[in-house]
Design an enzyme around this catalytic site. Structure first.
Site, PDB file in Angstrom:
ATOM      1  N   LYS A  88       0.839  -1.199   0.000  1.00  0.00           N
ATOM      2  CA  LYS A  88       0.000   0.000   0.000  1.00  0.00           C
ATOM      3  C   LYS A  88       0.874   1.250   0.000  1.00  0.00           C
ATOM      4  CE  LYS A  88      -3.838  -1.825   2.794  1.00  0.00           C
ATOM      5  NZ  LYS A  88      -4.896  -1.659   1.794  1.00  0.00           N
ATOM      6  N   ASP A 135      -2.870  -7.555  -1.641  1.00  0.00           N
ATOM      7  CA  ASP A 135      -3.595  -6.642  -0.755  1.00  0.00           C
ATOM      8  C   ASP A 135      -5.072  -7.013  -0.639  1.00  0.00           C
ATOM      9  OD1 ASP A 135      -3.929  -4.548   0.966  1.00  0.00           O
ATOM     10  OD2 ASP A 135      -3.909  -2.978  -0.571  1.00  0.00           O
ATOM     11  N   ARG A 178     -10.249 -11.426   1.958  1.00  0.00           N
ATOM     12  CA  ARG A 178     -11.093 -12.461   1.364  1.00  0.00           C
ATOM     13  C   ARG A 178     -10.403 -13.818   1.377  1.00  0.00           C
ATOM     14  NH1 ARG A 178     -11.844  -8.933  -3.916  1.00  0.00           N
ATOM     15  NH2 ARG A 178     -11.655  -7.371  -2.272  1.00  0.00           N
TER      16      ARG A 178
HETATM   17  N1  BES Z   1      -8.060  -3.773   4.581  1.00  0.00           N
HETATM   18  C1  BES Z   1      -8.190  -3.356   3.242  1.00  0.00           C
HETATM   19  C2  BES Z   1      -9.465  -2.577   2.989  1.00  0.00           C
HETATM   20  C3  BES Z   1      -9.514  -1.197   3.575  1.00  0.00           C
HETATM   21  C4  BES Z   1      -8.849  -0.146   2.956  1.00  0.00           C
HETATM   22  C5  BES Z   1     -10.253  -0.949   4.698  1.00  0.00           C
HETATM   23  C6  BES Z   1      -8.930   1.119   3.491  1.00  0.00           C
HETATM   24  C7  BES Z   1     -10.338   0.328   5.218  1.00  0.00           C
HETATM   25  C8  BES Z   1      -9.670   1.360   4.625  1.00  0.00           C
HETATM   26  C9  BES Z   1      -8.237  -4.564   2.316  1.00  0.00           C
HETATM   27  O1  BES Z   1      -7.449  -5.631   2.699  1.00  0.00           O
HETATM   28  C10 BES Z   1      -7.736  -4.105   0.996  1.00  0.00           C
HETATM   29  O2  BES Z   1      -6.599  -3.755   0.905  1.00  0.00           O
HETATM   30  N2  BES Z   1      -8.596  -4.158  -0.007  1.00  0.00           N
HETATM   31  C11 BES Z   1      -8.240  -3.731  -1.319  1.00  0.00           C
HETATM   32  C12 BES Z   1      -8.867  -4.696  -2.289  1.00  0.00           C
HETATM   33  C13 BES Z   1      -8.402  -4.506  -3.703  1.00  0.00           C
HETATM   34  C14 BES Z   1      -6.936  -4.870  -3.826  1.00  0.00           C
HETATM   35  C15 BES Z   1      -9.259  -5.384  -4.603  1.00  0.00           C
HETATM   36  C16 BES Z   1      -8.768  -2.324  -1.533  1.00  0.00           C
HETATM   37  O3  BES Z   1      -9.867  -2.016  -1.053  1.00  0.00           O
HETATM   38  O4  BES Z   1      -8.067  -1.526  -2.139  1.00  0.00           O
HETATM   39 ZN    ZN Z   2      -7.094  -5.787   4.708  1.00  0.00          ZN
HETATM   40 MN    MN Z   3      -5.435  -5.417   2.051  1.00  0.00          MN
END
Ligand code: BES
Ligand code: ZN
Ligand code: MN
Length: 487
Positions: free
Chosen positions: A260, A330, A334
């Site tokens: 990230k 990331d 899931r």
């Molecule tokens: N934990 C994150 C989701 C998240 C991001 C929660 C910001 C709260 C604030 C999750 O693991 C994630 O990184 N999801 C990705 C999915 C994508 C790669 C399909 C996202 O939301 O960018």
């Molecule tokens: Zn996450």
């Molecule tokens: Mn993530």
């Protein structure tokens, strides 16, 4: 903070401050410079006992959320003024249902006084110590007394969930959460911790694929709550079958190899908020003794880009046997939930509810007012949504439809963990999870709490940090089903 109910009358006014609510146009005294507008407060000091007038706005627009916010903000103000005790007289409530109002007031005040600090010195702003609801009769005191007992038990669960979610990654490792969860074992609650070896033997390849990148060992929590007395008709087809709660427990989400951006990455310590809610729910179950069996599952792991980390393009074999192409490390929530949801099938559940900070897209879709709910069952979705409206942890339903499936077709594996484009991020998360249900006929709901699990600044009188979302929602859901004993 202690909550109690007492009968008013001859008693002298208690030290501290009594809070009284007013609608627009009402005043505490004819001369007061106060108009009952929403957000308005007037502090009337006394020698021992102070009074605080709190505005609720127009009477015909009154709703529970207005009272929640007004109560919490009033409590914050009084704590800031050094007040230690507050009272609320049911007699002075300006609408008919004073008991419900007293409950909302007490709960909001109680929840507003949560503090989380890792400073070396105790913080100077002390929270309120106690709250008294002054009742009109002994019968009312009895009813409100048991309501307060319920509110305190749930609030203790919320505070535990907030504590766990607020822990920074270094202090809230999977091992530390497991240690704290184990302390809840006893009575009707049993806690088991599956370590890496146990998860390997079971075949949890998706969960372990996330854990590979970190030196912190993963842990998979299994809570079991078995009630002493049950609500259900023993002939009902779901009799004795548990509600299974599943919580995402990524104790820190760096994104892994698909790392990230650093901006706000520190907020990813809250990526364990789903697991924190599950732990909070089981902690409260010890006191509340619901009349249905419950199972709680919390896969706990970090998501870091260590030398052994899963790479984009790796294919892993989940507990269900389905293979997953990890196109983006990331999208790890899931992966860990895929194994936990399949594992849920072992308990022959009546229903499965998962809670997860799953997608950033959820904040784009719904912001921080509604969490998303996705479900294969209208009745379950509706009951959860109703519980959400009642307790203020609101849920908005998004669709699941086979039309979205093509977006996560993999060219090499059964499924891939991200779609090609950026379409429908939150729905895709749900569509992915749905494939890992052990039995698609079992009612299941997925709650995406990505935008509602924490609020770095705090608002509406609530303290900054984790919100503990899920705990109050679940107990309101059980209460409405008739699954909580009278206290
Ligand atoms: N934990 C994150 C989701 C998240 C991001 C929660 C910001 C709260 C604030 C999750 O693991 C994630 O990184 N999801 C990705 C999915 C994508 C790669 C399909 C996202 O939301 O960018
Ligand atoms: Zn996450
Ligand atoms: Mn993530």
């Amino acid at each position: 903070m202690r909550l109690f109910a007492e009968v008013g009358g001859r008693r002298p006014p208690r030290k501290g401050c009594s809070i009284r609510f007013f609608f627009e146009g009402q005043k505490p005294t004819p001369a007061a410079d106060f108009h009952g507008k929403s957000g308005e407060r007037l502090f009337l000091p006394g020698d021992d006992a102070h009074r605080l007038a709190v505005g609720l706005g127009p009477k015909d627009k009154f709703e529970r959320d207005g009272l929640r916010k007004a109560s919490a903000e009033a409590a914050q103000e009084l704590a800031g003024r050094g007040v230690r005790h507050v009272t609320f007289e049911t007699d002075a409530w300006p609408l008919p249902d004073a008991e419900e109002a007293a409950g909302i007031f007490a709960e909001s005040v109680r929840l507003s006084q949560y503090r989380f600090s890792l400073r070396s010195e105790a913080p100077k702003d002390k929270p309120l110590e106690s709250l008294a609801i002054v009742c009109r009769s002994a019968a009312e005191r009895g009813r409100i007394g048991s309501l307060l007992h319920y509110i305190e038990a749930v609030a203790d669960g919320v505070d535990l969930a907030r504590d766990l979610s607020n822990l920074p990654g270094n202090m809230g490792s999977p091992a530390e959460l497991a240690r704290r969860a184990r302390k809840l074992s006893g009575g009707a609650v049993r806690v088991q911790v599956l370590d890496r070896r146990a998860c390997e033997r079971l075949g949890m390849g998706a969960f372990l694929a996330v854990a590979r990148g970190s030196h912190e060992p993963p842990a998979f929590l299994v809570f079991q709550y078995n009630p002493k007395s049950k609500t259900q008709n023993p002939k009902s087809p779901t009799a004795g079958r548990p509600i299974v709660l599943v919580g995402k427990g990524v104790t820190f989400d760096s994104g892994g190899i698909s790392i990230k951006p650093s901006d706000k990455m520190e907020e990813m310590k809250h990526d364990k908020s789903g697991a924190a809610a599950v732990i909070g729910i089981f902690s409260a179950a010890r006191t509340l003794q619901p009349r249905v069996p419950l199972v709680g599952l919390a896969p706990l792991t970090e998501n870091l880009p260590g030398g052994a980390a899963t790479r984009p393009g790796d294919v892993v074999r989940s507990l269900s046997g389905k293979t997953i192409e990890v196109k983006n490390t990331d999208a790890e929530g899931r992966l860990i939930l895929a194994d936990a949801l399949f594992y849920a099938g072992r308990f022959r559940p009546e229903a499965v509810i998962d809670m997860a900070t799953l997608t950033g897209a959820c904040s784009i879709a719904l912001g921080d007012v509604y969490a998303a709910i996705l479900s294969n069952n209208d009745a379950l979705a509706q009951s959860l949504q109703e519980a959400g409206e009642t307790c203020g942890e609101r849920l908005w339903r998004l669709p699941l439809h086979d039309g979205y499936d093509r977006l996560i077709k993999s060219s090499v594996a059964d499924v891939q963990n991200i779609p090609e484009g950026r379409l429908a991020g939150t729905i895709i998360g749900g569509m992915f999870l749905k494939k890992f249900l052990a039995d698609e006929h079992v009612p299941w709901a997925h709650l995406d709490i990505a935008a509602t699990a924490w609020d770095t600044r705090g608002r509406d009188g609530r303290p900054p940090g984790a919100t503990g979302i899920g705990v109050r929602l679940f107990y309101e859901f059980l209460r409405a089903r008739g699954d909580l004993p009278k206290m």
